[in-house]
Design an enzyme around this catalytic site. Structure first.
Site, PDB file in Angstrom:
ATOM      1  N   VAL A 189       1.737   6.565  13.772  1.00  0.00           N
ATOM      2  CA  VAL A 189       1.100   5.497  12.991  1.00  0.00           C
ATOM      3  C   VAL A 189       1.855   4.188  13.190  1.00  0.00           C
ATOM      4  O   VAL A 189       1.261   3.106  13.136  1.00  0.00           O
ATOM      5  CB  VAL A 189       1.023   5.891  11.503  1.00  0.00           C
ATOM      6  CG1 VAL A 189       0.375   4.784  10.688  1.00  0.00           C
ATOM      7  CG2 VAL A 189       0.236   7.184  11.342  1.00  0.00           C
ATOM      8  N   GLY A 190       3.151   4.273  13.440  1.00  0.00           N
ATOM      9  CA  GLY A 190       3.917   3.067  13.744  1.00  0.00           C
ATOM     10  C   GLY A 190       3.417   2.367  14.990  1.00  0.00           C
ATOM     11  O   GLY A 190       3.347   1.126  15.035  1.00  0.00           O
ATOM     12  N   GLU A 195       9.522  15.906  15.598  1.00  0.00           N
ATOM     13  CA  GLU A 195       9.851  15.869  14.177  1.00  0.00           C
ATOM     14  C   GLU A 195       8.976  16.867  13.419  1.00  0.00           C
ATOM     15  O   GLU A 195       7.790  16.653  13.219  1.00  0.00           O
ATOM     16  CB  GLU A 195       9.650  14.456  13.637  1.00  0.00           C
ATOM     17  CG  GLU A 195      10.187  14.276  12.231  1.00  0.00           C
ATOM     18  CD  GLU A 195      10.081  12.846  11.745  1.00  0.00           C
ATOM     19  OE1 GLU A 195      11.005  12.384  11.056  1.00  0.00           O
ATOM     20  OE2 GLU A 195       9.072  12.187  12.049  1.00  0.00           O
ATOM     21  N   GLY A 210       6.883   5.236   8.183  1.00  0.00           N
ATOM     22  CA  GLY A 210       6.005   6.383   8.345  1.00  0.00           C
ATOM     23  C   GLY A 210       6.244   7.043   9.688  1.00  0.00           C
ATOM     24  O   GLY A 210       7.310   6.903  10.295  1.00  0.00           O
ATOM     25  N   SER A 211       5.247   7.740  10.175  1.00  0.00           N
ATOM     26  CA  SER A 211       5.387   8.472  11.432  1.00  0.00           C
ATOM     27  C   SER A 211       5.393   7.520  12.619  1.00  0.00           C
ATOM     28  O   SER A 211       4.877   6.405  12.553  1.00  0.00           O
ATOM     29  CB  SER A 211       4.235   9.470  11.589  1.00  0.00           C
ATOM     30  OG  SER A 211       3.015   8.783  11.831  1.00  0.00           O
ATOM     31  N   THR A 212       5.978   7.984  13.709  1.00  0.00           N
ATOM     32  CA  THR A 212       6.032   7.171  14.917  1.00  0.00           C
ATOM     33  C   THR A 212       4.629   6.897  15.458  1.00  0.00           C
ATOM     34  O   THR A 212       4.338   5.796  15.936  1.00  0.00           O
ATOM     35  CB  THR A 212       6.897   7.859  15.981  1.00  0.00           C
ATOM     36  OG1 THR A 212       8.246   7.930  15.490  1.00  0.00           O
ATOM     37  CG2 THR A 212       6.895   7.090  17.284  1.00  0.00           C
ATOM     38  N   GLU A 246      10.193   1.517  10.365  1.00  0.00           N
ATOM     39  CA  GLU A 246      11.164   2.601  10.172  1.00  0.00           C
ATOM     40  C   GLU A 246      10.387   3.886  10.344  1.00  0.00           C
ATOM     41  O   GLU A 246       9.546   4.238   9.518  1.00  0.00           O
ATOM     42  CB  GLU A 246      11.802   2.491   8.784  1.00  0.00           C
ATOM     43  CG  GLU A 246      13.110   3.281   8.658  1.00  0.00           C
ATOM     44  CD  GLU A 246      12.884   4.765   8.474  1.00  0.00           C
ATOM     45  OE1 GLU A 246      13.147   5.521   9.435  1.00  0.00           O
ATOM     46  OE2 GLU A 246      12.439   5.174   7.397  1.00  0.00           O
ATOM     47  N   CYS A 252      13.017  11.541   7.219  1.00  0.00           N
ATOM     48  CA  CYS A 252      13.245  11.048   8.578  1.00  0.00           C
ATOM     49  C   CYS A 252      14.703  11.197   8.987  1.00  0.00           C
ATOM     50  O   CYS A 252      15.023  11.265  10.173  1.00  0.00           O
ATOM     51  CB  CYS A 252      12.802   9.584   8.693  1.00  0.00           C
ATOM     52  SG  CYS A 252      13.632   8.484   7.530  1.00  0.00           S
ATOM     53  N   LYS A 271       0.857  -1.191   0.000  1.00  0.00           N
ATOM     54  CA  LYS A 271       0.000   0.000   0.000  1.00  0.00           C
ATOM     55  C   LYS A 271       0.891   1.238   0.000  1.00  0.00           C
ATOM     56  O   LYS A 271       1.506   1.577   1.013  1.00  0.00           O
ATOM     57  CB  LYS A 271      -0.915   0.059   1.213  1.00  0.00           C
ATOM     58  CG  LYS A 271      -1.995   1.155   1.066  1.00  0.00           C
ATOM     59  CD  LYS A 271      -2.624   1.568   2.385  1.00  0.00           C
ATOM     60  CE  LYS A 271      -1.901   2.713   3.038  1.00  0.00           C
ATOM     61  NZ  LYS A 271      -1.956   4.000   2.258  1.00  0.00           N
TER      62      LYS A 271
END
Length: 503
Positions: free
Chosen positions: A247-248, A397, A243-245, A265, A299, A190
């Site tokens: 959403v991680g 970030e 992606g972002s932390t 990552e 990142c 995706k």
């Protein structure tokens, strides 16, 4: 005053909008809902339409990947056969560089010259993964006694969900997909709903290269509709997410429902620590590059300068002077160095960090404002001096072209500032003293520490972070192994004595 060189965006009136479909089980399919229209962040006009995938589409793609894994032929092909497909794919990617680069440039607002370099890097990664496919091996142990032989196998983990972000659409999928395929896995990918074009084109390339139906499935759409299924579905064995932390964390929570293997990552707030004996001419260029490459939407961006107090004023003045020469504007102009910000909402977020830092006492040494180029959304390369370690702009970030400057007096203080945040992706240290560089390199908690350079990389070098910058590593000689499980075969030779028999 902002003196950054501006390159006014040209019109895309002659651009033909392409409608991209999904790839499921070897078939190209349209979505059932209205397509997602991508408005170019640099030009303000629709440039692509993507099929709007649904939960049903994601489930169909997972079923196709499951069938392709369980019944073959991809997992049962020889390593040489898989390697040859990946090598052919690399050649086809190289042949279509201009097409791929154009899509990433208009959809993500990335400078076209930069994207061409990213495609070249991706080609190298695909060739490296092809080589690793043939080197994947297990172990044997014939030292366990006369009656025992131990063999350790590496087997493909199974179905892998791959979710990629908008900031490096083609490069990041190329840091994941070829290694998963090299291991014999089947996949569901995706891409970001903002920048799906080049990933869909990659699907065309892989089918042409000979990848069997179902080994790669591509579902375009949003995270809540498609990504949530891909990270929680019981038929998925592994999730690889960039992606972002935030959403991680959600991805990890979803995957925990069935204890999937997870590779993450995530974000970074990366420092460059500079000592008085550094080669400042080299560093100044690296500081500007590290902060403003990809408009800071990276990142790995060197978004924190941690400067020794004795050189801070001079360094800030020199960085600001070079930042004035950075060319901001039309991503399709080969001379552009900084393109557009991905969405108006993200531009607002960046601006709020700058205004918050200014209200907290930081000073704007350069930039600080959005740029009006007549269309699209652009941000001036910005330098904030007088930043304190407790400020949000120094800890969070920003993901934009904003450079925060902090100062230190001792090595211990520099290390403390560098390690004081939640992230640990990368860092840089600048000094002619090898002892200083090695001390920083060993004490800073980051997955990569550059010494007298910044943001260099190679397919052979692992990439990933400490703390909330993620889990696992990408690239490097073990990258294919990350998409495998180990299996022990413990073989007994000759008669075996039953433990309950009387002696």
């Amino acid at each position: 005053m902002v003196m950054t060189i501006l390159v006014t965006p040209k019109t895309l009136a002659n651009h033909t909008i392409r409608d991209f479909r999904m790839l499921i089980g070897g078939q190209w399919l349209n979505g059932n809902a209205a397509p997602i229209e991508r408005i170019a962040p640099s030009h303000g006009t629709v440039v692509s339409r993507f099929a709007s995938g649904t939960r049903a589409n994601a489930e169909a793609a997972i079923r196709a990947a499951r069938k392709a894994f369980d019944t073959g032929p991809w997992p049962t092909m020889t390593a040489a056969e898989r390697s040859n497909v990946l090598l052919k794919a690399a050649d086809l990617i190289a042949a279509r560089t201009d097409e791929l680069a154009f899509l990433d440039a208009i959809e993500a607002g990335k400078p076209i010259s930069q994207v061409r370099g990213e495609i070249a890097g991706a080609v190298d990664i695909w060739r490296y993964a092809a080589a690793l496919a043939r080197d994947l091996h297990g172990e044997s142990y014939n030292t366990l006694g006369d009656g025992t032989l131990g063999v350790v196998l590496r087997e493909a983990v199974g179905v892998v969900s791959i979710i990629t972000p908008w900031n490096f659409p083609f490069l990041i999928v190329s840091q994941k997909l070829p290694f998963a395929l090299a291991a014999g896995c089947t996949t569901v990918v995706k891409p970001s709903e903002l920048t799906s074009g080049s990933t869909v084109l990659l699907g065309e390339i892989l089918l042409e290269a000979g990848l069997p139906a179902g080994a790669l499935n591509i579902v375009t759409g949003t995270g809540p509709e498609v990504g949530a299924v891909m990270t929680s579905h019981p038929e998925v064995d592994m999730v690889s997410f960039t992606g972002s932390t935030g959403v991680g964390r959600l991805t990890m929570s979803n995957a925990a429902q069935t204890l999937k293997k997870v590779s993450l990552e995530l974000g970074g707030k990366n420092p460059q620590i500079v000592f008085p004996d550094a080669d400042l001419d080299a560093f100044i260029d690296a500081a500007v590059f590290g902060a403003y490459f990809n408009a800071g939407e990276c990142c790995n961006a060197g978004s924190r300068l941690i400067l020794h107090k004795s050189i801070a004023d001079d360094v800030v003045a020199r960085v600001a002077e070079l930042a004035k020469k950075v060319k901001v504007g039309d991503p399709l102009d080969p001379e552009t160095q900084v393109g557009a910000i991905i969405t108006p909402q993200h531009l607002d977020k960046i601006a709020s960090y700058v205004s918050g830092a200014r209200a907290g006492g930081a000073e704007i040494a350069h930039g600080g404002d959005a740029l009006d180029l007549g269309m699209g959304q652009f941000m001036a390369p910005t330098i904030l001096s007088g930043v304190r370690p407790d400020m949000a702009v120094a800890r969070e970030e920003v993901f934009g072209p904003v450079l925060s400057v902090l100062t230190f007096e001792t090595v211990a203080e520099a290390i403390e500032i560098a390690n004081s945040i939640d992230y640990g992706l990368s860092a840089g240290v600048w000094s002619r003293d090898f002892d200083t560089c090695l001390t920083i390199g060993r004490k800073v908690r980051a997955g990569t520490v550059w010494m007298n350079t910044f943001m260099d990389g190679a397919s052979e070098l692992p990439f990933g972070g400490y703390k909330q910058s993620g889990l696992g590593r990408e690239l490097g000689r073990h990258a294919v192994e990350d998409y495998t499980e180990t299996k022990t075969l413990n073989m007994h030779i000759g008669n075996r004595t039953n433990w309950w028999m009387p002696r």
